[in-house]
Write a protein that holds these residues in place. Structure first.
Motif, mmCIF file in Angstrom:
data_model
loop_
_atom_site.group_PDB
_atom_site.id
_atom_site.type_symbol
_atom_site.label_atom_id
_atom_site.label_comp_id
_atom_site.label_asym_id
_atom_site.label_seq_id
_atom_site.Cartn_x
_atom_site.Cartn_y
_atom_site.Cartn_z
ATOM 1 N N THR A 132 -62.764 70.563 -90.804
ATOM 2 C CA THR A 132 -62.696 69.163 -91.221
ATOM 3 C C THR A 132 -62.323 69.060 -92.704
ATOM 4 N N ASP A 155 -63.054 66.022 -82.780
ATOM 5 C CA ASP A 155 -64.389 66.606 -82.633
ATOM 6 C C ASP A 155 -65.333 65.461 -82.300
ATOM 7 N N ASP A 207 -58.567 67.095 -85.638
ATOM 8 C CA ASP A 207 -59.796 67.876 -85.759
ATOM 9 C C ASP A 207 -60.312 68.200 -84.347
HETATM 10 MG MG LIG Z 1 -65.826 69.724 -88.534
#
Ligand SMILES: [Mg+2]
Ligand SMILES: Nc1nc2c(ncn2[C@@H]2O[C@H](COP(=O)(O)OP(=O)(O)OP(=O)(O)O)[C@@H](O)[C@H]2O)c(=O)[nH]1
Length: 323
Positions: A132, A155, A207
């Motif tokens: 991230t 995510d 992500d």
């Molecule tokens: Mg992460």
């Protein structure tokens, strides 16, 4: 003067490599700190000296096989050029490291931009490696280079992960496409690609969750994501960056092997190079995996992500020799 020293005799080059010099201080000041002393205090180049060198590079996590090859190459140069002064080894070490990295192939570390439209980059890797954070840093970099960026919060495992990405979005000044925690990552990615295309965004950074499930589930999840990206972008070509934490050493290498078996990794982002004394891992990755390192993380700030550059990296390892 060695080839490499000549190259770094240039002020501009040194300035460009400054970030590596600062970021790699731990490796230089711990694992490699005894190098200069050993060369200065040895009277001859003998087996004892070679084994001390071997030990130093193994300590720096260069990887045993790579170190053996490296020392062997140094031995050959010493022999063929009849070198007997240990201090002359400084240049030979640096030049041979450079050659070791560059042998065989040319390494393309650039992002593969899609000239037809949206460029998609998928970030994968185990928990806490820095996915991230690296997305935030890369978004910042791409924006600075004059392109528009969007992020997708794929995510969906933790609400915290989604918020973390949103905070990066605010800092960088780019839109983050997200759904509630627990949503299907593929549906977030589908939406994000659609919005990015509608808004004519240049680059979408995706992500993903870091839990390393069993291999079969990981493979199925990544297959599904890959299919959606290819279908929605109408392109077979996109980057999948595997994020590896340099402080985990050889463990990072095994992660890379597992991920390579389940999906097509096009580049590695090696994070936390600033936080480890074992910065030699770069060479182990190069020699054992054959996947290019695309970026390195050299700190926690937004602008602490650098394109991987072998010259700057070697300068970061050995800048003490040049002083
Ligand atoms: Mg992460
Ligand atoms: N010193 C340093 N810290 C870093 C670097 N990259 C990431 N970090 C730190 O590593 C920690 C984990 O980073 P994240 O980006 O949350 O990692 P992640 O892979 O997204 O983690 P999960 O979402 O839990 O899988 C954070 O505290 C970051 O600040 C780096 O290059 N240098």
């Amino acid at each position: 003067m060695g080839l490499f020293s000549k190259l770094f005799n240039n002020k501009e080059k040194r300035k460009k490599a400054e970030k590596y010099k600062i970021g790699m201080m731990k490796t230089r000041k711990s694992s490699l700190s005894s190098l200069k002393d050993i060369l200065q205090n040895s009277r001859t180049i003998d087996e004892d000296l070679f084994s001390k060198l071997e030990e130093i590079f193994i300590m720096a996590d260069v990887g045993v096989d790579t170190v053996i090859e490296f020392i062997e190459n140094i031995r050959k140069v010493v022999k063929s050029k009849n070198i007997d002064n240990p201090l002359d080894l400084e240049n030979i070490i640096v030049d041979q490291m450079f050659e070791l990295y560059l042998k065989n192939e040319i390494i393309n570390t650039n992002i593969r931009y899609n000239k037809e439209g949206l460029t998609v980059i998928l970030f994968v890797g185990v928990n806490g490696t820095g996915k991230t954070t690296s997305i935030g840093k890369l978004a910042h970099k791409i924006k600075q280079e004059g392109k528009s960026v969007m992020m997708a919060a794929g995510d969906t495992f933790r609400a915290g992960a989604i918020n973390q990405l949103k905070v990066f979005g605010e800092r960088v000044g780019c839109e983050v496409i997200a759904k509630d925690a627990g949503s299907d990552p593929s549906s977030v990615i589908f939406d994000a690609i659609k919005q990015a295309k509608d808004k004519k965004i240049d680059v979408l950074l995706i992500d993903t969750a870091g839990r390393l499930q069993n291999k079969k589930n990981l493979m199925m999840e990544l297959d599904k994501i890959n299919r959606i990206i290819k279908r929605e972008t109408k392109s077979e070509v996109f980057d999948t960056f595997l994020v590896i934490d340099a402080t985990t050493g050889q463990n990072g290498l095994s992660q890379a092997e597992i991920f390579s078996e389940v999906t097509d990794i096009t580049g590695i982002i090696l994070t936390k190079l600033d936080g480890t004394a074992k910065g030699g891992i770069v060479l182990a990755i190069r020699n054992q995996l054959g996947i290019p390192i695309s970026f390195v993380g050299l700190g926690e700030k937004l602008d602490d992500l650098e394109y991987f550059d072998i010259e700057d990296y070697i300068y970061g390892l050995f800048s003490d020799f040049f002083e």
